[in-house]
Motif scaffolding. Structure first.
Motif, PDB file in Angstrom:
ATOM      1  N   GLY A 115      25.032  38.033  87.807  1.00 21.61           N
ATOM      2  CA  GLY A 115      25.114  39.529  87.010  1.00 21.61           C
ATOM      3  C   GLY A 115      26.639  39.972  86.678  1.00 21.61           C
ATOM      4  N   PRO A 116      27.344  39.456  87.187  1.00 25.08           N
ATOM      5  CA  PRO A 116      28.771  39.796  86.868  1.00 25.08           C
ATOM      6  C   PRO A 116      29.169  39.440  85.657  1.00 25.08           C
ATOM      7  CG  PRO A 116      29.137  39.265  89.811  1.00 25.08           C
ATOM      8  CD  PRO A 116      27.585  39.218  88.722  1.00 25.08           C
ATOM      9  N   ASN A 117      28.364  37.957  85.506  1.00 28.14           N
ATOM     10  CA  ASN A 117      29.013  36.931  84.363  1.00 28.14           C
ATOM     11  C   ASN A 117      28.017  37.520  82.867  1.00 28.14           C
ATOM     12  OD1 ASN A 117      30.478  36.124  85.806  1.00 28.14           O
ATOM     13  ND2 ASN A 117      30.052  34.676  86.707  1.00 28.14           N
ATOM     14  N   VAL A 118      26.837  37.271  83.871  1.00 24.81           N
ATOM     15  CA  VAL A 118      26.128  37.217  81.810  1.00 24.81           C
ATOM     16  C   VAL A 118      25.876  38.008  80.973  1.00 24.81           C
ATOM     17  CG1 VAL A 118      23.749  39.046  82.984  1.00 24.81           C
ATOM     18  CG2 VAL A 118      23.909  37.336  81.401  1.00 24.81           C
ATOM     19  N   GLY A 119      26.259  37.665  80.217  1.00 26.95           N
ATOM     20  CA  GLY A 119      26.658  38.358  78.709  1.00 26.95           C
ATOM     21  C   GLY A 119      28.225  38.977  79.177  1.00 26.95           C
ATOM     22  N   SER A 120      29.101  38.545  79.982  1.00 23.06           N
ATOM     23  CA  SER A 120      30.287  39.114  79.502  1.00 23.06           C
ATOM     24  C   SER A 120      31.311  37.905  79.012  1.00 23.06           C
ATOM     25  CB  SER A 120      30.692  39.492  81.141  1.00 23.06           C
ATOM     26  OG  SER A 120      31.960  40.452  81.553  1.00 23.06           O
ATOM     27  N   LEU A 121      31.312  37.183  80.650  1.00 20.80           N
ATOM     28  CA  LEU A 121      32.393  35.702  79.892  1.00 20.80           C
ATOM     29  C   LEU A 121      31.806  35.216  78.636  1.00 20.80           C
ATOM     30  CD1 LEU A 121      31.971  33.690  83.643  1.00 20.80           C
ATOM     31  CD2 LEU A 121      33.995  35.671  82.919  1.00 20.80           C
ATOM     32  N   ARG A 122      33.051  35.100  78.293  1.00 13.78           N
ATOM     33  CA  ARG A 122      32.729  34.339  76.655  1.00 13.78           C
ATOM     34  C   ARG A 122      34.527  33.318  76.505  1.00 13.78           C
ATOM     35  NH1 ARG A 122      31.948  39.499  73.886  1.00 13.78           N
ATOM     36  NH2 ARG A 122      31.519  39.921  75.730  1.00 13.78           N
ATOM     37  N   GLY A 123      34.425  33.062  75.833  1.00 13.89           N
ATOM     38  CA  GLY A 123      35.566  31.456  75.508  1.00 13.89           C
ATOM     39  C   GLY A 123      35.661  30.498  75.850  1.00 13.89           C
ATOM     40  N   PHE A 124      34.112  30.121  76.277  1.00 12.96           N
ATOM     41  CA  PHE A 124      34.301  28.700  76.500  1.00 12.96           C
ATOM     42  C   PHE A 124      34.474  27.704  75.775  1.00 12.96           C
ATOM     43  CE2 PHE A 124      30.707  31.883  79.586  1.00 12.96           C
ATOM     44  CZ  PHE A 124      31.270  31.103  80.240  1.00 12.96           C
TER      45      PHE A 124
END
Length: 245
Positions: free
Chosen positions: A17-26
Motif C-alpha cells: 500500500g505505501p509503495n504502489v504507484g508511489s515509488l519510482r526511479g527504478f
C-alpha cells in the motif's frame, strides 16, 4: 527487512500500500547497476547503490553530504506484509510516527529530521485530500484552497502536489518553516508542529539549517545501518529487480 534492497525486487514490496504507484526511479538504479557490472562484476550490491544514490541525490539538490558505510549485501526475499505494517502512513499521528521509527531504533529527533526529506518530492491527492477538505483544522486556509484545484473531492487520486511548496526542488530546511505556518502537505507532516512534544525540534530546524543538516546526516547513516546483510548473508544481485538464478 532492513537496508537490503528488497524494495527493488519486482512485485512484492513494490505492491504494498505505501509503495504502489508511489515509488519510482527504478530505471535510474538499473542504469547504475548495468554500468557497475560492466566495470567490476558482482562486486557492488544494489543495497549499497541505493544508499549512495540517496546521499548523492541530496548533495545534487544542495543538501549536506555524509560518508556512507559500504559492504551491504542484497536480500533474496521481500515482504509486502512487512512494508504494509512497518511503513507509517500519511494519516499517522505524532505518537504513531515515533513508534514506527523507534521500532527501527530511530529516535524522535531522527524521525523529525528524516521527515525533512519532504523538502523534495511529491504526494498524491488521495494522501492529502482529507486534510484540505476539512479533515484537519491545523492547515493554512489559503494553502488548502490553492491545493483544491488539482485535488478535487472526488477523482484525481494520483494528481501530484509538492511536499514543499516553497522550494520544491532544493534540499533545504524550508519544510520546517512551512510547518510553522501550517503549510505541511500531509497530516503526518503537520503533526510534527501541532502544540506537541516535537514543536521545539521543528522550530530549531526551521531557524538553524546547520542543525537540520547535522541531524539529517546522522539519521541517514543510522537508517542505512538498519539490519544490513553482510559477509556470506544474501547475495550480490546481478540485476537489482530479481534474485540471481
Amino acid at each position: 527487512q532492513g537496508c537490503d534492497a528488497s524494495v527493488l525486487l519486482s512485485g512484492m514490496e513494490q505492491n504494498a500500500g505505501p509503495n504502489v504507484g508511489s515509488l519510482r526511479g527504478f530505471s535510474v538504479i538499473d542504469s547504475i547497476k548495468t554500468q557497475l557490472e560492466s566495470i567490476c562484476k558482482q562486486t557492488v550490491s544494489c543495497a549499497d547503490i541505493l544508499t549512495v544514490a540517496a546521499r548523492d541525490s541530496v548533495v545534487a539538490l544542495g543538501g549536506p553530504s555524509w560518508t556512507v558505510p559500504l559492504g551491504r549485501r542484497d536480500s533474496t526475499t521481500a515482504s509486502a506484509s512487512l512494508a504494509n505494517s512497518d511503513l507509517p502512513g500519511p494519516g499517522s499521528s505524532r505518537s504513531q510516527l515515533e513508534a514506527a521509527f523507534l521500532k527501527k531504533n530511530l529516535n524522535t529527533v531522527d524521525m523529525v529530521a528524516l521527515s525533512g526529506a519532504h523538502t523534495i518530492g511529491k504526494a498524491q491527492c488521495s494522501n492529502f485530500r482529507n486534510r484540505i477538505y476539512g479533515g484537519d483544522t491545523n492547515i493554512n486556509t489559503a494553502f488548502a484552497t490553492s491545493l483544491k484545484a488539482n485535488c478535487p473531492q472526488s477523482g484525481g487520486n494520483s494528481n501530484l502536489a509538492n511536499l514543499d511548496t516553497t522550494t520544491p526542488n532544493a534540499f533545504d530546511n524550508a519544510y520546517y518553516t512551512n510547518l510553522l505556518s501550517q503549510k505541511g502537505l500531509l497530516h503526518s507532516d503537520q503533526v510534527l508542529f501541532n502544540n506537541d512534544t516535537t514543536d521545539n525540534t521543528v522550530r530549531n530546524f526551521a531557524s538553524n539549517a546547520a542543525a537540520f543538516s547535522s541531524a539529517f546526516t546522522t539519521a541517514m547513516i543510522k537508517m542505512g545501518n538498519i539490519a544490513p546483510l553482510t559477509g556470506t548473508q544474501g547475495q550480490i544481485r546481478l540485476s537489482c529487480s530479481k534474485v540471481n538464478s
